[in-house]
Write a protein that holds these residues in place. Structure first.
Motif, mmCIF file in Angstrom:
data_model
loop_
_atom_site.group_PDB
_atom_site.id
_atom_site.type_symbol
_atom_site.label_atom_id
_atom_site.label_comp_id
_atom_site.label_asym_id
_atom_site.label_seq_id
_atom_site.Cartn_x
_atom_site.Cartn_y
_atom_site.Cartn_z
ATOM 1 N N GLY A 257 2.446 1.092 2.807
ATOM 2 C CA GLY A 257 1.387 1.215 1.803
ATOM 3 C C GLY A 257 1.765 0.548 0.499
ATOM 4 N N ALA A 261 -0.083 -2.651 -1.301
ATOM 5 C CA ALA A 261 -0.619 -2.527 -2.662
ATOM 6 C C ALA A 261 -0.104 -3.616 -3.602
ATOM 7 N N TYR A 378 1.020 6.990 5.006
ATOM 8 C CA TYR A 378 0.298 5.829 4.482
ATOM 9 C C TYR A 378 -0.748 6.294 3.464
ATOM 10 N N GLY A 380 -3.442 4.897 2.212
ATOM 11 C CA GLY A 380 -4.827 4.482 2.348
ATOM 12 C C GLY A 380 -5.452 4.983 3.635
ATOM 13 N N SER A 381 -6.642 4.479 3.920
ATOM 14 C CA SER A 381 -7.345 4.846 5.152
ATOM 15 C C SER A 381 -7.470 3.611 6.028
#
Length: 433
Positions: A257, A261, A378, A380-381
């Motif tokens: 992640g 980013a 993680y 996010g999705s």
């Protein structure tokens, strides 16, 4: 002894007289031992096959290890060893039109790098130093030359090398890439990555883009385009496996992640590239196993029909070739992502799908369980449909890996991969997100 599948494959390609030897581990071991005049043990690692034209095989060799065993021939003992103590030799075989190519290889190869030639098999046995696609590899046969090259590439940063510790080989794909380590005179291990010179700039530019974006990745210490060598920080630790503890897998999700980013200036991954790669592998599999053609044609058609969804989503900074062996866990539990040669911008699902597909290929884990464990950390999705499509494509593009890895069960392993892909494209396998 050749399996039935290997016998059929070799019979379809009589122009490559060396193919039956390369496909038969016992015959390969006898041939290598005979031409080198030593009792050796052979472990095939990698095979690149062009029907009717050529084969290139990377083979690890070692002595049996018994008290009466003959030591390695000097030309092998001088090569960088793997962590397991083996040395890598390369068998290159051609069809009958390739006799002149063998002669040119002998003429152009550095002294001592051609170990043997076999006119009957139209084959040659060499060390990595004879790999003309990787100019930096020629220095690996000599500690003094290795040090001179490393000094040219990153001398201002690392100084000299420890004369008592030679180069160690970590990975090698003939004509593609060599990876190893050396130790500086300050006691720090350095990572060496030898590429084709034309590939080095693009690869190292990606590493520098990630570094500028603040990504927690190994630092590039220097590069030399002429030789194709990059010198990087070497991160100490152990590679993770699918059986790793849940907290370690969650830490992988967190590290992934953080990479996603990072606002890095990377090339954008064209989603059509993944589909094209899957189709190319599918065609290769039909050459190896023609009886699978109907299944493969139906599979690629179904995958292609739904592929428009695969490229959607917000682009992030991807690893680009993610698997658990690209994750190093240090003694304090911190994880680092390594081997970012293919870093690019694209949907986050690409990296997670690559992770799951490689684990399936290794027989190490069910994709649902692994993805769920990594997703726990993680931030996010992930889109379930997009993830399913990418897992299918990543698996299909790996379908020829059991053959390239010279596995004895490559035919059965390939069919098992195809069955997985069929389940995914038909949505029988639900992938957690």
């Amino acid at each position: 002894m050749l399996s039935r599948t290997d016998r059929i494959l070799a019979a379809r390609d009589p122009r490559l007289t060396a193919l039956p030897v390369l496909l038969d581990r016992v015959a390969l071991q006898e041939w290598v031992s005979d031409v080198l005049g030593a009792d050796l043990r052979v472990t095939p690692r990698y095979l690149r096959y062009k029907p009717g034209t050529s084969c290139v095989a990377a083979v690890e060799v070692t002595c049996p290890g018994t008290p009466t065993a003959t030591p390695l021939p000097p030309q092998l003992a001088a090569l960088p060893a793997t962590p397991a103590g083996t040395r890598t030799v390369i068998v290159t075989a051609h069809g009958p039109d390739g006799v002149r190519k063998l002669g040119k290889t002998v003429e152009r190869a550095p002294g001592g790098s051609v170990l043997a030639t076999d006119q009957d098999l139209v084959a040659i046995l060499t060390t990595v130093a004879a790999d003309r696609d990787l100019p930096a590899a020629a220095a690996l046969r000599d500690a003094a030359r290795t040090e001179r090259l490393v000094r040219r590439v990153a001398g201002d940063v690392v100084g000299g090398l420890d004369s008592g510790v030679g180069a160690r080989q970590l990975a090698y794909k003939p004509q593609r890439r060599w990876v190893g380590t050396v130790r500086s005179d300050a006691g720090t291990d350095l990572l060496l990555r030898a590429y084709r010179p034309d590939d080095l700039a693009a690869t190292s530019d990606r590493l520098r883009a990630l570094e500028r974006a603040g990504a927690a990745t190994p630092r590039l210490l220097g590069r030399r385009t002429r030789s194709g060598l990059a010198v990087l920080e070497y991160r100490q630790g152990v590679a993770l496996e699918a059986s790793a503890a849940a907290e370690d897998l969650a830490a992988v999700g967190s590290a992934l992640g953080a990479l996603h980013a990072a606002a890095a200036n990377l090339p954008t991954r064209d989603p059509r590239t993944d589909l094209s790669a899957a189709r190319r592998t599918a065609r290769q599999v039909t050459v190896l196993l023609p009886h699978l053609r109907t299944r493969i044609d139906a599979l690629t058609a179904t995958l292609s029909a739904g592929w428009s969804r695969a490229g959607a989503g917000t682009p992030v900074s991807l690893h680009g070739d993610f698997s658990l062996d690209q994750v190093i866990r240090a003694g304090d539990g911190a994880v680092t992502l390594i081997d970012l040669d293919h870093a690019c911008l694209g949907p986050a699902e690409v990296d997670v799908a690559s992770l799951a597909a490689q684990a399936v290929l290794d027989g190490a884990a069910e994709p649902q369980a692994l993805i769920a464990a990594v997703a726990a950390g993680y931030p996010g999705s992930l889109d379930a449909t997009r993830l399913r499509l990418h897992v299918a494509a990543q698996l299909l593009r790996r379908a020829a890996e059991p053959f390239r890895g010279m596995r004895g069960d490559w035919a059965a392993a390939t069919e098992a991969v195809l069955a997985r892909v069929e389940d995914l494209v038909r949505e029988r396998l639900v992938v957690a997100s």
